[in-house]
Enzyme design. Structure first.
Site, PDB file in Angstrom:
ATOM      1  N   GLY A 138       0.808  -1.207   0.000  1.00 45.43           N
ATOM      2  CA  GLY A 138       0.000   0.000   0.000  1.00 45.43           C
ATOM      3  C   GLY A 138       0.845   1.261   0.000  1.00 45.43           C
ATOM      4  N   SER A 182       3.238  -2.166  -6.840  1.00 50.30           N
ATOM      5  CA  SER A 182       2.419  -2.982  -7.756  1.00 50.30           C
ATOM      6  C   SER A 182       2.805  -2.722  -9.210  1.00 50.30           C
ATOM      7  CB  SER A 182       0.928  -2.691  -7.552  1.00 50.30           C
ATOM      8  OG  SER A 182       0.497  -3.139  -6.305  1.00 50.30           O
ATOM      9  N   GLY A 229      -1.251  -5.957  -6.100  1.00 53.04           N
ATOM     10  CA  GLY A 229      -0.885  -6.254  -4.712  1.00 53.04           C
ATOM     11  C   GLY A 229      -1.183  -5.165  -3.714  1.00 53.04           C
ATOM     12  N   GLU A 230      -1.005  -3.894  -4.116  1.00 58.84           N
ATOM     13  CA  GLU A 230      -1.193  -2.787  -3.180  1.00 58.84           C
ATOM     14  C   GLU A 230      -2.669  -2.515  -2.894  1.00 58.84           C
ATOM     15  OE1 GLU A 230       2.683  -1.920  -2.298  1.00 58.84           O
ATOM     16  OE2 GLU A 230       2.017  -2.489  -4.283  1.00 58.84           O
ATOM     17  N   LEU A 231      -3.510  -2.662  -3.914  1.00 57.20           N
ATOM     18  CA  LEU A 231      -4.898  -2.204  -3.800  1.00 57.20           C
ATOM     19  C   LEU A 231      -5.639  -2.729  -2.574  1.00 57.20           C
ATOM     20  CD1 LEU A 231      -7.366  -0.699  -5.003  1.00 57.20           C
ATOM     21  CD2 LEU A 231      -7.996  -2.890  -6.036  1.00 57.20           C
TER      22      LEU A 231
END
Length: 907
Positions: A534, A700, A868-870
């Protein structure tokens, strides 16, 4: 010494060992059963689970003196092998249950014991079992593990066939967008994949084992370091200090922001003049065994002059605070945001104003596998470092000058990683093992215990954020003012970039024409700040999404409706906080798909809860960019082999998220004209000796930036192979025609850096998601249980459904921890998994649902953005909003532990 006869996986084994050896170490080191993983080392993670005389046990805390003769033991190796997998292992593959895979063998054994005792377990019974036996997973979010157990039990009962679980190749032979199992899946579910500690057991004879001498204070001047007694201890080869390091003895932060008041050379490899944080490495003891190394490390005498310890940003910003790094102010970087008109006149005339102060904590990454690495000099005299690094070329540039090694003489290799979640964006032990190897001339191995994992590696940087919003009475957003402070610990690497994220993401997703604000990066003596999933969004978007709920309440508008009213719309040409148009306008469709999900959870929340409990629903919008700002670049290579197969060379680093599948899926789709089977695409990954610079796995970016480089390489090969009739040349035809069989590809994002006002077009692709959470709050205690989570996401086209689902579920689970339990504030209290608040399966809801809006990205690889971050952008915001909806408790200082919720209710 004691002798034991054990029956291991049906075979009698004779063992001679020490009384206090752990059973886990004996199985690993004496019998080579490396499916038995050691994570926490204290019985809190279950990665060492085995079956002893028919009972499930954790073997890391069981001493051999307690293990009786003729004890029967079953490990993962005794359940199924790569050539003959058990239905549990097949089910784990089918559901994507092995992400990083480090905890997987423990779960496989635990599941085997469960099904033997209960052939038809319900979902609740499965969750109760894993909770009772402390099987912890940091990657998956647990939901797909429960799915796998139920299917495995069905096969074992005869209600389902193994064939029902196996992947079926589509008629068009396309694996892009499918549930094709990742290439490492078989090795992970059978416990045969070698992680760093497993490779450490297979190092050459004479490899030295390392132990660190570490600081037990957070700020001090070093008066002296006396290694004489340690050097005389049994088995010690050398005690390495800063005096043995030939280079600058610094890890460079590679500062690129011209307004940064530091130079980036602030982190010692080995402490020489000062201690900057608890756990700083002072010396490295190199010995013939880990036991001897640790015993000698305890004999190193370090004399210190204690200095004031600034354990948070406000303390370090006080007027009388000394400079932690003399010559550099504690506030060493500032980032403005100035979009649109000045906000002061807007606030003077605004009909409605809301404001608030918010804090997001120092979240620990808590991988189950502690940090681990080793180094050696190869036959060409090059220094080779193997670790969990997710930025090999980056880390080489950061540590080479400090070690005194030329870049061309440094090889970096990533071992299979038992999860990183971003902490390995910073080098941790790479320079330490490099220094030890150079000082001794011998191979060296260093494995942290879990306490060292917590106390030495970086953490999410805490943010203190103030936000004011101006709006009209009908809910139209008019302007925002914001200030944010990034507590980045003592080392500056990437602190400026993280602070920039505030300018890029506070208010993202909404039409906000006028913004003013200032962010500051602050040096403190708490744990250094490293990337965490994130990277800036959970910190900066948290307060904004909570404040949106406060605005909705003040206006008497449903929080969902207020958000939907103000989202980006193409028809109005809305722009991001950085002043650029997003690459796609998909939020209207996300909200359309989300509304029935919201109404469903809202209806549930309105129903009567059990006596003493109240229910609530919360929403939050999350946005993240895929990339490292500006023209982010990656390279990759592909080679045609004599048998018609190809080999793909790429640095697509693996946190455990599925880089192998990312590369395979992307390359297979690009090479469809050749009609290759997936097995005909061989992967050589994450080794700087063979692979070009793909950049680090952060932001990401990999699916977008490395993915596009892979596509470029594949297209270049196809162009070289193409005949005039559009068929393709064979390997023999290529070599006969003197055509190159190895081709590279390069891609740079069509993006620009942000200026001093935070304005620019920093990312070629974004990710969008709406989070909906349903919670129950126990009124007497303030304890919160998240019961339902919904994520409606647009990450572009999906490469692999198993991998993407796994990222989403895992991110949601970490969002539960971020909202409610996880912290690294009290160094001693928060140095264990339980103490730091890692969510076990019963803390994570089983009722999680994912919905995808697959808007094709113009600059994405095959239309894909990142992922991945979302899922960790704002799930915590939706939980905090749900708590308020349930009981009126507004927690703005995370984590929302029961005592905070209770106090907020009373307030």
């Amino acid at each position: 010494m004691i002798k034991r006869t054990l029956k291991v996986n049906g075979v009698e084994k004779f063992i001679i060992c020490e009384n206090d050896d752990s059973l886990a170490n004996v199985l690993r080191e004496k019998l080579g059963l490396t499916s038995v993983k050691i994570g926490c080392g204290t019985g809190q993670c279950g990665s060492c689970s085995i079956i002893i005389n028919g009972k499930l046990k954790r073997s890391c805390t069981m001493k051999m003196k307690r293990v009786a003769d003729h004890t029967e033991i079953i490990t993962t190796e005794g359940i199924g092998t790569p050539n003959k997998m058990h239905p549990i292992q097949i089910a784990w593959m089918s559901h994507g249950g092995a992400q990083c895979g480090f905890c997987t063998p423990g779960f496989i054994v635990s599941t085997y014991a469960l099904i033997l005792s209960n052939p038809k377990p319900s979902r609740d019974e499965i969750r109760d079992w894993f909770q009772k036996h402390r099987n912890a997973c940091r990657c998956t979010g647990y939901k797909q593990l429960v799915d796998a157990v139920q299917d495995a039990a069905a096969v074992m009962r005869g209600d389902m066939s193994e064939d029902d679980l196996l992947f079926k190749m589509p008629e068009d032979k396309r694996i892009w967008g499918s549930k094709y199992p990742r290439p490492t899946a078989v090795a992970k579910v059978t416990g045969t994949l070698d992680y760093g500690a497993d490779l450490g057991l297979k190092m050459p004879e004479g490899t030295l084992k390392c132990a660190l001498v570490q600081a037990e204070v957070s700020h001090a001047n070093i008066i002296s370091i006396d290694t004489s007694e340690a050097e005389a201890m049994p088995g010690v080869e050398k005690v390495v200090t800063y005096k043995d390091i030939k280079g600058k003895n610094r890890v460079t932060g590679l500062i690129t922001f011209p307004t940064n008041k530091g130079d980036g050379w602030d982190r010692p490899i080995l402490a020489d003049e000062k201690i900057f944080q608890y756990g700083d490495a002072i010396a490295i003891v190199c010995a013939d065994s880990e036991k001897n190394a640790k015993a000698a490390a305890a004999k190193v005498k370090v004399e210190l002059e204690q200095l004031p310890e600034y354990m948070n940003a406000p303390a370090a910003m006080e007027e009388d605070a000394i400079e932690i790094h003399p010559g550099t102010p504690n506030v060493y970087f500032e980032q403005k945001i100035a979009k649109g008109d000045e906000t002061a006149p807007i606030f003077d005339k605004a009909e409605v104003i809301v404001e608030g102060s918010y804090y997001v904590q120092r979240q620990p990454h808590m991988p189950i596998e502690p940090d681990v690495g080793f180094a050696y000099l190869d036959d060409d005299g090059k220094l080779c470092i193997h670790s969990k690094s997710i930025g090999l070329h980056l880390h080489a540039a950061m540590i080479a000058p400090g070690l005194g090694v030329e870049l061309e003489n440094l090889i970096m290799v990533q071992n299979y990683a038992g999860g990183t979640f971003g902490y390995k964006f910073s080098p941790t032990m790479e320079a330490l093992v490099g220094a030890a190897c150079l000082a001794t001339g011998k191979p060296v191995f260093l494995g942290y215990d879990w306490y060292q994992q917590q106390t030495y590696t970086g953490k999410r940087s805490p943010f203190f954020t103030d936000i004011r919003l101006a709006a009209s009475k009908d809910g139209k957003l008019l302007g925002m003012e914001t200030d944010w402070i990034c507590d980045h610990g003592p080392y500056s690497e990437f602190g400026d970039l993280l602070t920039l994220r505030g300018a890029q993401f506070i208010g993202a997703g909404y039409k906000l024409p006028n913004i003013r604000g200032l962010g500051k990066t602050v040096c403190t003596n708490h744990a250094w700040g490293s990337a965490f999933r994130g990277y800036g969004a959970p910190e900066t978007e948290f307060g904004y999404e909570v404040l949106m709920d406060e605005l909705a309440e003040k206006l008497g508008i449903d929080p969902f409706d207020l958000r939907e009213q103000n989202i980006y719309r193409e028809s109005e040409g809305d722009t991001t906080p950085t002043g650029c148009q997003p690459e796609v306008y998909c939020l209207e469709e996300i909200f359309a798909q989300a509304r029935p999900k919201y109404e469903e959870v809202k209806k549930w929340a309105a129903e009567d809860a059990a006596e003493g409990f109240k229910r609530g629903v919360g929403v939050a919008l999350g946005i993240y960019g895929s990339g490292l700002d500006g023209p982010d670049t990656a390279e990759a290579e592909i080679e045609l082999n004599a048998d018609g197969s190809v080999t793909m060379y790429a640095c697509w680093h693996d946190h455990g998220q599925g880089a192998d599948m990312g590369v395979l899926g992307t390359a297979h789709e690009a090479l469809r004209p050749l009609g290759l089977e997936p097995e005909q695409i061989h992967l050589v990954l994450n080794d700087t000796r063979y692979c070009l610079n793909g950049g680090p796995a952060g932001g990401s970016r990999s699916q977008v930036v490395v993915g596009n480089a892979i596509i470029a390489a594949c297209r270049n090969l196809l162009d070289a192979m193409r005949k005039p009739d559009n068929s393709y040349m064979s390997y023999d035809e290529m070599t006969a025609a003197n055509k190159a069989i190895r081709h590279s590809g390069k891609w740079s994002a069509p993006a620009t850096d942000c200026d001093e006002n935070g304005q620019g077009s920093p990312f070629a692709c974004y990710m969008y998601g709406l989070f909906i959470s349903g919670v129950e709050v126990e009124i007497a205690t303030g304890k919160v249980q998240v019961e339902k989570m919904r994520l409606i996401a647009d990450i572009g086209k999906i490469n692999n459904k198993l991998v993407v689902d796994g990222q989403m579920y895992g991110g949601l689970a970490q969002g539960v921890g971020l909202a409610l339990t996880e912290d690294y504030e009290d160094i001693k209290k928060h140095s264990t998994m339980v103490g730091a608040g890692l969510p076990y399966i019963k803390q994570v809801p089983d009722d999680m649902e994912l919905t995808y809006v697959e808007t094709e990205r113009p600059n994405g690889s095959h239309g894909a953005s990142g992922v991945g971050e979302l899922p960790l952008t704002t799930p915590h915001s939706s939980i905090i909003n749900a708590i308020y909806n349930a009981c009126g408790a507004r927690v703005t200082h995370l984590p929302a532990r029961p005592e905070k919720v209770l106090a907020a209710m009373k307030g």
